[in-house]
Design a protein around this motif. Structure first.
Motif, mmCIF file in Angstrom:
data_model
loop_
_atom_site.group_PDB
_atom_site.id
_atom_site.type_symbol
_atom_site.label_atom_id
_atom_site.label_comp_id
_atom_site.label_asym_id
_atom_site.label_seq_id
_atom_site.Cartn_x
_atom_site.Cartn_y
_atom_site.Cartn_z
ATOM 1 N N ASP A 56 0.842 -1.195 0.000
ATOM 2 C CA ASP A 56 0.000 0.000 0.000
ATOM 3 C C ASP A 56 0.880 1.248 0.000
ATOM 4 O O ASP A 56 1.865 1.318 0.754
ATOM 5 N N ALA A 57 0.545 2.238 -0.827
ATOM 6 C CA ALA A 57 1.334 3.467 -0.932
ATOM 7 C C ALA A 57 1.381 4.221 0.402
ATOM 8 O O ALA A 57 2.283 5.014 0.638
ATOM 9 N N ARG A 58 0.394 3.959 1.248
ATOM 10 C CA ARG A 58 0.347 4.649 2.549
ATOM 11 C C ARG A 58 1.617 4.439 3.364
ATOM 12 O O ARG A 58 2.004 5.277 4.185
ATOM 13 N N LEU A 59 2.259 3.273 3.173
ATOM 14 C CA LEU A 59 3.419 2.950 4.006
ATOM 15 C C LEU A 59 4.611 3.838 3.722
ATOM 16 O O LEU A 59 5.547 3.895 4.516
ATOM 17 N N ALA A 60 4.556 4.538 2.575
ATOM 18 C CA ALA A 60 5.653 5.453 2.272
ATOM 19 C C ALA A 60 5.373 6.844 2.833
ATOM 20 O O ALA A 60 6.225 7.729 2.767
ATOM 21 N N GLN A 61 4.152 7.031 3.358
ATOM 22 C CA GLN A 61 3.832 8.343 3.930
ATOM 23 C C GLN A 61 4.337 8.438 5.358
ATOM 24 O O GLN A 61 4.432 7.435 6.065
ATOM 25 N N GLU A 62 4.577 9.682 5.749
ATOM 26 C CA GLU A 62 5.206 9.896 7.048
ATOM 27 C C GLU A 62 4.376 9.340 8.204
ATOM 28 O O GLU A 62 4.904 8.836 9.183
ATOM 29 N N GLU A 63 3.036 9.422 8.072
ATOM 30 C CA GLU A 63 2.178 9.047 9.202
ATOM 31 C C GLU A 63 2.090 7.539 9.422
ATOM 32 O O GLU A 63 1.542 7.082 10.412
ATOM 33 N N SER A 64 2.623 6.760 8.464
ATOM 34 C CA SER A 64 2.631 5.302 8.677
ATOM 35 C C SER A 64 3.872 4.714 8.007
ATOM 36 O O SER A 64 3.818 3.746 7.299
ATOM 37 N N TYR A 65 5.028 5.346 8.281
ATOM 38 C CA TYR A 65 6.236 5.055 7.509
ATOM 39 C C TYR A 65 6.911 3.738 7.914
ATOM 40 O O TYR A 65 7.414 3.574 9.019
ATOM 41 N N ARG A 66 6.901 2.783 7.025
ATOM 42 C CA ARG A 66 7.697 1.549 7.110
ATOM 43 C C ARG A 66 7.624 0.928 5.717
ATOM 44 O O ARG A 66 7.027 -0.127 5.526
ATOM 45 N N PRO A 67 8.227 1.584 4.724
ATOM 46 C CA PRO A 67 7.893 1.306 3.327
ATOM 47 C C PRO A 67 8.506 0.044 2.730
ATOM 48 O O PRO A 67 8.014 -0.436 1.711
ATOM 49 N N PHE A 68 9.562 -0.491 3.342
ATOM 50 C CA PHE A 68 10.270 -1.552 2.629
ATOM 51 C C PHE A 68 9.873 -2.927 3.128
ATOM 52 O O PHE A 68 9.716 -3.143 4.330
ATOM 53 N N ILE A 69 9.692 -3.841 2.168
ATOM 54 C CA ILE A 69 9.326 -5.208 2.534
ATOM 55 C C ILE A 69 9.987 -6.186 1.577
ATOM 56 O O ILE A 69 10.148 -5.887 0.378
ATOM 57 N N ALA A 70 10.426 -7.303 2.109
ATOM 58 C CA ALA A 70 10.962 -8.381 1.288
ATOM 59 C C ALA A 70 10.439 -9.678 1.884
ATOM 60 O O ALA A 70 10.315 -9.795 3.092
ATOM 61 N N CYS A 71 10.058 -10.631 1.024
ATOM 62 C CA CYS A 71 9.436 -11.855 1.520
ATOM 63 C C CYS A 71 10.020 -13.090 0.845
ATOM 64 O O CYS A 71 10.662 -13.000 -0.209
#
Lengths: 546, 596
Positions: free
Chosen positions: B131-146
């Protein structure tokens, strides 16, 4: 007085066998006289008081009398109760478990958590209360709750034996009495003894149990009382003893000038007796180690270098290829400065540029770098240097041309809370060798020489991982006294990312160690604060050469 | 540094050998591990969640579960014992955090299996949308690897190993879950595709691992769950919290805090789904690569996962080997060792490199988890380790150099012998001090001439000393009940502000002394200073000094011939009181040299 005298009775006795009389000194006669008059044992301290003899002198006489079979010595162990200076205040307020007892009576049973809270409100520690309260049998733990016992209830009004005993100790009238007895030579010390409480109807075993490990109230010190009496043989011999002519202790200038010394008989000393301890003024134990490490380097042809304690982040971190997000740069670990907050980067902008590119993509060093955007502002921040490796890199920047051997000893700073293990500052030594032949094996060879110079004969090297050296090695030295290996310093060859931006084209060997750890091991200290505590007793008594 | 216990039995199973613990310890030490020794571990099983807790034989049995927070009055039941090798984790080498990684290194070193370890990754079947929201400051944790890893059926030992490794990587790479954190799930409980999104703190509920009997909102997890309380600081600045949810709405986890109870890995699980989320992409990839390769070492088979966001699709994990070239003569010069072509190839293979080419140049492949390869010197280190530090020759450089002392050290050494001769004890005090002791207690205004620390852990220790006097007075305070007179001196650096320097500060080496005793006054201090100056070959001109720390008319400033200065004075009674002193004190301090 540096030497204790012994009487010359031994020699006199042998000599006098021929004439069947034994010569003794005047004061020795007094001692025997007192024993003669008493039918029973006489305390040693009473003898001292009455004869006005010096202790070693009286001891010598008694030992001698014993050897001759004239005297019988009995040793009695007494336990002295030495009150702490704050005792009166503590007893007035009530000892912690007593203060808590009333409250416990109202709330029993009470959960441990609640009890801890209430104790805390009263400024008390629950562990203390439970420890002593249970030992007294006033309270006990039941299923996690704290419960008052019958004895506890009874004890609200009734003081325990030790409390009563301690109050007697503090009683001014009683104190005056025993002080007087002490001054008259009738007591060993101006304190009460446990057995005296037994005589007063208290349970002295209980008092001992309750006070044994409670230094905040009182200490129980074991003291030996010597009691002496004449044997039957002694009673026969004493009347035959003759007082010999006066002996002197020390010649005066007058005696020497006048020639009177020819008529003076000087007492012999027992040269095996220990003298009073005197301590010289000496350098601080940590200073000793600092000077030893400096000497180790100087002997190996190293030049001493120096740099500021108040340092630019650039020199402390960036120049050593520590990325700007490295954990050691955290506020958690490093002291940053409010004043001065920013410093000036090297005037040679080429150097700053090279460091930047090395961090970002490796620059011309053959490295791939860290792959981030290097921020000049971060490098301008002022810190208290975290290691003397900052001094080493300053020196490389000043003159990167081989051959150079350099070292420094200096204070370094880490953002630590003060504890027995940590101080916010300590001493580090750093050494570097800039040489065309420098290599990892040369590093290990040099370390071997250095640590030998520092007094360690056996050492081993182990791979380690440090951010600015490659390869890196930890040095372990063998502590013969503890029969174990101790890690005592890190080392390595500076990465090209560290040296090349400053124009240093040969490998640089580098190593360092913390001196406080070494000092603690050598002087047997378990609390690092001792080194900076300036305690006079410790400073005097610690042996510099260990 | 955290200490982990590696099971000797498990290690030997992975090695396919029965090596003695002593041989394993020696090998690990030669590889660079920090060994704590060999010990006996006892396992305790949590009666609630079944997870094993481990304790040393001589420790109290476990009665509290770190996973679910369950606390029992009686100790947990013992679930067997195991001989372990205890080692400190090396933050620089997360690939050596677990039995799988260590076995891989030992295999190479002892030539049980050499060269580049092969890690096959099957093509992806599962997709995770971000979700693009994760790159926003209010919910920032943008990187994921699985990744998906299929393991031999998980037993209690493997479960324990997996959890320990996860914990170690949280510490070593994730910096306590801040930069990256790992979630591991039983894939059979999940219905892909999976969404990585952010939710408002009160907008949904799930069963959090360890507290599986109650539905909790993310906000409640942070407040009431032991893990939530421990890591709430990582999320408290966010308005929406990261979550992973499958296509049926089943919550997988709330990174970086807690997994859901339904998707947890159990004894008997085989297919694992793994996610790493975080705020730095490098650390997210590194954690996944390290974890997956270790699981492969322990018998797992990896499958990739597609990560898709607004920018496109990537496939993780990327276990393609890295490439680096080295020049053998350069390595020989750097290390001071000589290698034949065969030796060099053998050593590199033992350190798990693939080697192409022959001396003088080699093209190497290194495993994906080795993220520390920046320069050929990093390979030189591995060559040195493979050769063995214990059998290195120990030569010296041949160049002749002359030893030389710093001038301030020379003069300080003379000053020390003078002061000792005059009957003073040497003390060391801290450079970092408190503003109160340094100025207020000395009846002085702090002024603008001293350095101030921005972030001290102990709030009072907040300045760098600008004189030696307060340290000397503290020494007197410490010893005030001991016989008088007392005489102390200190030789040390002080720091003053100086705009002309690059660091805006300058350092001077000072000699300070203090004398406490009846009849110890200015005249005595003057004698000491004059005596020291005479021996040091310094002259000085005295002038009356009015200074709040000293009694009026009983203090002097001295301008020294070394262009620096000094002072002597009888300490003001108020200052004495401030330091709990009851006897007159005279203080003196002279600057011996400018240091930097």
């Amino acid at each position: 007085m540096f030497f204790s005298q012994n009487n010359a009775l031994d020699t006199c006795a042998t000599e006098s066998k021929r004439i069947m009389t034994v010569e003794i000194r005047e004061d020795q006669k007094r001692l025997y006289q007192i024993l003669w008059e008493s039918k029973d044992f006489v305390d040693f301290h009473t003898l001292l008081y009455k004869t006005k003899m010096e202790q070693p002198m009286a001891m010598g006489t008694i030992t001698n009398g014993q050897d001759n079979g004239w005297l019988e010595v009995q040793e009695v162990l007494r336990e002295e109760v030495v009150c702490e200076k704050d005792l009166e205040k503590i007893l007035q307020e009530g000892i912690p478990e007593r203060r808590f007892l009333g409250l416990l009576n109202q709330h029993s049973p009470i959960s441990m958590k609640e009890a801890a809270g209430k104790a805390n409100d009263m400024g008390l520690k629950i562990n203390e209360i439970i420890k002593w309260g249970s030992l007294r049998g006033w309270m006990e733990k039941q299923k996690g709750d704290l419960v008052i016992t019958e004895l506890g209830k009874a004890s609200i009004q009734e003081e325990d034996d030790d409390e009563k005993a301690l109050k007697i100790c503090l009683d001014t009238k009683k104190q005056k009495e025993i002080q007087k007895e002490y001054e008259n030579g009738l007591r060993l010390s101006p304190c009460f003894f446990l057995h005296e409480f037994q005589e007063l109807g208290f349970d002295s075993d209980r008092i001992k149990m309750l006070l044994k490990n409670r230094p905040e109230l009182a200490k129980i010190k074991e003291r030996t009382i010597r009691k002496i009496r004449l044997t039957d043989k002694g009673r026969e011999v004493i009347p035959t003893l003759r007082v010999k002519e006066e002996e002197k202790n020390q010649l005066t200038s007058q005696d020497i000038v006048s020639g009177e010394w020819k008529n003076i008989r000087l007492r012999s000393y027992d040269v095996k007796l220990a003298a009073q301890a005197v301590y010289p003024k000496k350098c601080h134990p940590l200073q000793k180690i600092i000077q030893e490490s400096r000497k180790a380097f100087l002997q190996m042809g190293f030049e001493e270098m120096v740099s500021a304690q108040v340092e630019l982040g650039f020199w402390d971190f960036d120049a050593l290829f520590q990325p700007q997000d490295h954990p050691s740069r955290d506020m958690q670990d490093t002291f940053y400065l409010k004043r001065p907050d920013k410093g000036t980067l090297p005037a040679d902008s080429d150097i700053v540029e090279k460091v930047r590119r090395t961090h970002e993509n490796g620059g011309d060093t053959g490295s791939i770098g860290w792959g981030y955007r290097w921020d000049e502002n971060e490098a301008r921040k002022m810190v208290l240097r975290t290691h003397t490796t900052a001094t080493s890199i300053h020196s490389i920047a000043d003159n990167p041309n081989p051959p150079r051997k350099l070292f420094c000893v200096g204070r370094v700073f880490r953002n630590e809370t003060i504890s027995f293990k940590h101080l916010p500052e300590f001493h580090q030594v750093d050494g570097i060798v800039i040489d065309k032949d420098a290599s990892f094996t040369c590093l290990l060879g040099t370390l071997q020489e250095f640590y030998k110079n520092m007094g360690f004969s056996k050492m081993k090297f182990k791979p380690a991982f440090f951010p600015y050296t490659e390869p890196s090695a930890e040095v372990y030295v063998w502590m013969e006294s503890k029969k174990c290996w101790i890690e005592l310093g890190g080392s390595g060859i500076f990465r090209p990312e560290v040296t090349l931006p400053f124009g240093c084209k040969v490998p640089v060997m580098a190593w360092g160690l913390g001196l406080e750890r070494l000092a603690m091991i050598r002087y047997g200290i378990s609390d690092i604060r001792t080194l900076y505590g300036s305690d006079l007793d410790w400073l005097q008594e610690v042996r510099l050469c260990q | 540094m955290p200490v982990i216990g590696i099971s000797v039995k498990q290690l030997n199973t992975l090695l396919g050998r029965t090596l003695s613990p002593e041989t394993l310890v020696e090998t690990l030490e030669r590889l660079g591990c920090d060994l704590e020794g060999i010990a006996q571990n006892v396992f305790y099983s949590c009666p609630k969640c079944g997870v094993l807790a481990e304790k040393l034989e001589n420790e109290e049995p476990a009665s509290r579960c770190a996973t679910c927070g369950y606390e029992s009055e009686t100790p947990f039941e013992s679930a067997g014992q195991d001989q372990v090798i205890r080692l400190d984790l090396l933050p620089a080498r997360p690939d050596l955090f677990d039995a799988g990684g260590l076995a891989r290194a030992i295999k190479g070193y002892l030539e049980i299996e050499t060269g580049l370890p092969e890690y096959a990754v099957l093509p992806p079947e599962i997709e995770v949308t971000v979700d693009a929201r994760l790159a926003q400051e209010e919910s920032y944790r943008p990187f994921i690897a699985c990744a998906v890893v299929t393991m031999p059926e998980i037993d209690s030992v493997m479960l324990r190993t997996l959890m320990k490794l996860q914990e170690s990587l949280h510490w070593g790479i994730g910096r306590d879950r801040k930069l990256s954190s790992i979630g591991v799930y039983d894939l059979s409980t999940i219905t892909p595709p999976i969404r990585y999104t952010a939710v408002e703190p009160e907008s949904m509920q799930f069963h959090a691992l360890g507290k599986g009997d109650a539905l909790m909102t993310p906000a409640q997890v942070l407040k009431d769950h032991p893990k939530g309380v421990a890591y709430a600081h990582l999320l408290e600045h966010l308005k929406a919290y990261p979550v992973l949810i499958d296509s049926k709405g089943q919550v997988l986890s709330m990174p970086p805090i807690i997994n859901s109870d339904e998707t947890k890995v159990k004894i008997g699980s085989t297919r694992l789904f793994i996610d790493v989320t975080g705020i730095t992409p490098g650390d997210v990839q590194k954690a996944l690569k390290t974890l997956v390769t270790s699981l492969i070492e322990m018998g797992g088979k990896a499958q990739a996962v597609t990560i898709s966001d607004s920018k496109g699709k990537i496939v993780t994990p990327d276990l393609t080997p890295g490439k680096i070239s080295i020049n053998l003569p350069a390595a020989e010069r750097w290390l001071g060792l000589k290698f034949t072509n065969e030796e060099a190839k053998n050593y590199l293979g033992r350190m798990r490199f693939s080697v192409k080419g022959d001396a003088p140049d080699y093209q190497l492949g290194y495993p994906a988890f080795r993220t520390d390869m920046k320069h050929e010197v990093d390979v030189f280190e591995d060559l040195a380790i493979a050769y063995g530090y214990h059998r290195m020759p120990l030569p010296l450089v041949q160049s002749m150099t002359i030893g030389k002392e710093r001038p301030e050290e020379k003069i300080a050494n003379v000053a020390r012998s003078i002061m000792l001769g005059l009957g003073f004890d040497e003390i060391f005090s801290l450079v970092i001090t408190t503003q109160e002791n340094h100025f207020q207690k000395m009846r002085c205004e702090p002024g603008k001439d001293h350095a101030i620390i921005l972030n001290p852990k102990t709030a009072e220790y907040n300045i760098v000393r600008a004189h030696l006097m307060s340290g000397l007075l503290e020494a007197l305070t410490k010893n005030r009940i001991k016989p008088l007179p007392q005489r102390y001196f200190e030789l040390g650096n002080i720091v003053l502000m100086d705009e002309t320097n690059y660091n805006k500060a300058r350092e001077e080496r000072h000699l300070g002394f203090a004398v406490m005793g009846e009849n110890m006054g200015y005249a005595y201090g003057r004698s000491i200073v004059d005596s020291a100056m005479r021996e040091l070959g310094i002259t000085g001109e005295y002038q009356a000094l009015e200074h709040p720390s000293f009694i009026q008319g009983r203090a002097a400033k001295v301008a020294l011939s070394n262009d620096l200065s000094g002072w002597i004075g009888e300490v003001h009674p108020e200052v004495l009181q401030n330091f709990s002193l009851t006897c007159p004190v005279v203080l003196g301090e002279i600057a011996l040299a400018r240091v930097v």
